[in-house]
Write an enzyme that holds these catalytic residues in place. Structure first.
Site, PDB file in Angstrom:
ATOM      1  N   ASP A 348      40.285  40.211  37.738  1.00 52.24           N
ATOM      2  CA  ASP A 348      39.610  38.934  37.565  1.00 52.24           C
ATOM      3  C   ASP A 348      38.744  39.076  36.310  1.00 52.24           C
ATOM      4  OD1 ASP A 348      38.251  36.421  38.155  1.00 52.24           O
ATOM      5  OD2 ASP A 348      36.565  37.691  38.749  1.00 52.24           O
ATOM      6  N   ASP A 552      35.675  40.179  42.401  1.00 49.73           N
ATOM      7  CA  ASP A 552      34.339  40.228  42.988  1.00 49.73           C
ATOM      8  C   ASP A 552      33.941  38.963  43.716  1.00 49.73           C
ATOM      9  OD1 ASP A 552      34.130  38.663  40.651  1.00 49.73           O
ATOM     10  OD2 ASP A 552      31.976  39.045  40.541  1.00 49.73           O
ATOM     11  N   ASP A 556      38.461  35.249  44.624  1.00 48.42           N
ATOM     12  CA  ASP A 556      39.404  36.351  44.443  1.00 48.42           C
ATOM     13  C   ASP A 556      39.953  36.871  45.767  1.00 48.42           C
ATOM     14  OD1 ASP A 556      38.993  36.408  41.650  1.00 48.42           O
ATOM     15  OD2 ASP A 556      37.148  37.544  41.928  1.00 48.42           O
TER      16      ASP A 556
END
Length: 655
Positions: A348, A552, A556
């Site tokens: 990410d 995080d 996600d």
């Protein structure tokens, strides 16, 4: 501060045991710890009695046999009990019963010393395996010793000692120097350094000031801290780690499950083959009954899969333990096994490859405006907003020691920005789309220059805001999320392992490409919603194979669950991401990912070495037994010695 801390009750001063900061230390061989193991004591006692029985056999056969019986009982009791429990509860045979049967069979034909030697070495290898597994678990299970029991709560100026379960959100706690932090919270008063090695793996203490976050189970340094509780006991990061540890200890990798199933089938085959070896050769090969039974007992010893059974878990637990010392927690050996086969690591962007906190990169004042004056006006208005971009502007003003102004009639403009009146003038700060609309801002003489400047900044991946003095463009602010200092190194190390690196983000294509260029990733996917990330992770798995997803945020979580291995950020990660992740980076250091993949691959190599070695030794001893004939003691030493060697080979991962 001093007076307050001195007045604290003695009972409260003992809270946390005044433990000193701990830092991870290299594990060394500790013979005293090994000898304190009850299995090791039984094994060594069995061996000592065996030697005594052998020494007295020349002048007292009865005493010798009695001593051998004691040696058998002392060394074989634990293994016999485990074997019988498996037989009764699971109705299955295991290697423990095979070894005990072989020892008793040797004794039944007069080979007391050989049987005792088998019991001794088998018990010794079992004790060594238990010690090895305990050592490899020690780094993780030692966290339990850091679990705080009580806390000093301050209510209406009075201090009282309460249990951790009694703490509520918003409680004010006092943590004295050397004590454990009892709960996750935020520092309200005081300054100190806190040793977070037990939680994040950081080797050096971290400075804490008002506003800093602290975690339960960490050790306060030299100064008292007043902490506001932000999480209850069951929701602290420490509690989550303990749950992860429990899951990791119960999770069994696929290879170990296969070996366990094989052991059950293999044990039945060995028993059946042993019975046939006892019954058939006297009739088919004209062997003596004594010689036949002896060879059958040797076969029973050398054919047992002790070394094969011990090939996997000691190595797996050693690797998991080593990772824990670096602040990387696995929720089970299966995830270590999967990580070894990684082909792609997908990151990410925000909060993972980047810091997750936007910073002002360009603050541009228009013609006729003083930059410091304009920054003071902008920060004064943005101070009233909680938006991350607004906080970045305020942070810039604070860094440059700009004095803020009084703002009147401030209000948020939905979907655009914020405005306020300073010294009778209306100032507005918001999106740069005003330059694209039919407004006075788009029609003023310098609009083309502002448009060109905005285009250049956006091509650099920056978010652009306008500062409006009434209807006139007074300045422009460019903000950007900064790349983590270790991002490029982390990506490069993964690529050196032959792993492709992808970035999945919901940000704009231009911003994504800029960040990707700085980090050096191979594949970029921008403008994604959470469900789009899942789609791309599935596509990467189909095209390349095993995928690690590193993230995080709550958005996600679906992608983390879809990936072969989901890796969550422990420091800034959301609760959902931590719950779903298979592996947690407690210190958020993404540079450790490549080293963890390399460790997983090394673990797999050691497991394969162990399995090939174990099978080779078993096959060589079985063939030698029938082709040439080998003595039972040699079979015992060869077979059980190979078991000890594979355990020690796995233990190398702890270094």
């Amino acid at each position: 501060m001093q007076a307050t801390s001195k007045s604290m009750p003695k009972s409260a001063a003992r809270q946390g045991g005044a433990q000193q900061p701990r830092t991870p230390e290299p594990r060394r061989f500790d013979p005293l710890a090994m000898l304190s193991n009850s299995e090791m004591q039984a094994a060594l006692g069995s061996g000592l009695i065996m030697l005594t029985a052998w020494a007295v056999s020349g002048w007292s056969e009865v005493l010798s046999v009695l001593l051998y019986v004691v040696s058998y009982a002392l060394g074989g009791w634990i293994k016999a009990k485990e074997g019988v429990e498996t037989l009764v509860k699971e109705r299955d045979l295991d290697v423990n019963l095979l070894m005990i049967a072989a020892a008793l069979g040797a004794a039944s034909i007069g080979y007391w010393n050989e049987g005792a030697m088998l019991i001794f070495i088998f018990a010794l290898s079992g004790a060594l395996e238990s010690y090895t597994m305990e050592r490899s678990k020690k780094d993780i299970s030692s966290l339990l010793a850091l679990k705080p029991a009580t806390a000093v709560r301050i209510e209406q100026g009075a201090m009282s000692e309460v249990t951790i379960d009694q703490l509520m959100l918003g409680d004010l706690l006092l943590v004295r120097p050397g004590e454990l932090v009892p709960a996750d919270g935020k520092v309200c008063r005081g300054e100190s350094s806190v040793n977070q090695a037990s939680i994040t793996g950081e080797s050096l203490p971290v400075d804490k000031t008002p506003g800093s976050e602290v975690f339960a189970g960490t050790v306060n340094g030299e100064g008292p801290l007043y902490i506001e509780v932000t999480k209850t006991a069951e929701n602290t990061l420490f509690a989550k780690i303990i749950r992860m540890v429990e899951e990791a200890e119960n999770e069994v990798p696929d290879s170990q499950r296969f070996i366990k199933r094989l052991e059950s089938v293999y044990a039945r085959v060995v028993v059946a083959a042993t019975v046939l070896l006892i019954a058939l050769p006297p009739f088919l090969l004209d062997w003596s009954w004594s010689n036949t039974f002896y060879k059958a007992m040797v076969f029973l010893v050398v054919a047992s899969p002790c070394a094969l059974v011990s090939s996997i878990m000691p190595a797996m637990l050693s690797a998991i333990s080593k990772s824990a010392r670096k602040g990387i927690l696995f929720k089970g050996g299966v995830h270590l096994e999967n990580m070894a086969r990684t082909s792609v690591v997908a990151f990410d962007k925000t909060g993972t490859l980047t810091e997750g906190v936007p910073q002002v990169t360009d603050f541009i004042a228009g013609t006729g405006y003083d930059r410091e004056e304009l920054l003071a006006v902008s920060a004064s208005i943005e101070k009233l907003s909680g938006h991350p971009l607004a906080e970045a502007v305020v942070a810039l003003a604070e860094a440059e020691h700009i004095t803020l102004r009084e703002v009147k009639e401030s209000r948020s403009v939905t979907g655009w920005g914020i405005e306020g009146v300073i010294d009778g003038r209306l100032w507005r700060i918001g999106k740069s789309n005003l330059l694209d609309e039919e407004t006075s801002a788009a029609q003023q003489p310098g609009a083309d220059n502002w448009n060109a400047l905005r285009s250049r900044l956006e091509q650099e991946g920056k978010t652009v805001s306008l500062i409006m003095d009434g209807d006139t463009v007074a300045g422009m602010i460019a903000l950007q999320d900064t790349v983590r200092p270790q991002a490029a190194a982390a990506v490069r190390k993964l690529q050196e392992l032959g792993i492709r690196v992808a970035m999945l983000t919901g940000d704009r294509e231009a911003t994504a490409q800029v960040i990707a260029g700085k980090a050096g990733v191979d594949l970029v996917f921008a403008g994604l919603l959470p469900e789009d990330k899942v789609t791309h992770v599935k596509a990467l798995r189909e095209q390349y194979g095993h995928v690690i997803m590193v993230g995080d945020g709550v958005n996600d979580a679906p992608a983390l669950a879809t990936a072969t291995v989901g890796m969550g950020m422990g420091m800034k990660g959301s609760g959902a991401a931590l719950e779903i992740a298979d592996v947690v980076l407690m210190n958020d250091n993404i540079e450790e990912i490549a080293g963890t993949v390399a460790l997983a691959r090394r673990t797999q190599r050691i497991v394969k070495q162990n399995m090939v070695f174990a099978v080779t030794v078993i096959a060589a001893l079985m063939i030698s037994n029938f082709v040439q004939g080998i003595a039972l003691p040699f079979g015992v030493v060869g077979h059980e010695g190979s078991t000890i060697l594979v355990i020690l080979n796995g233990l190398r991962l702890l270094r």
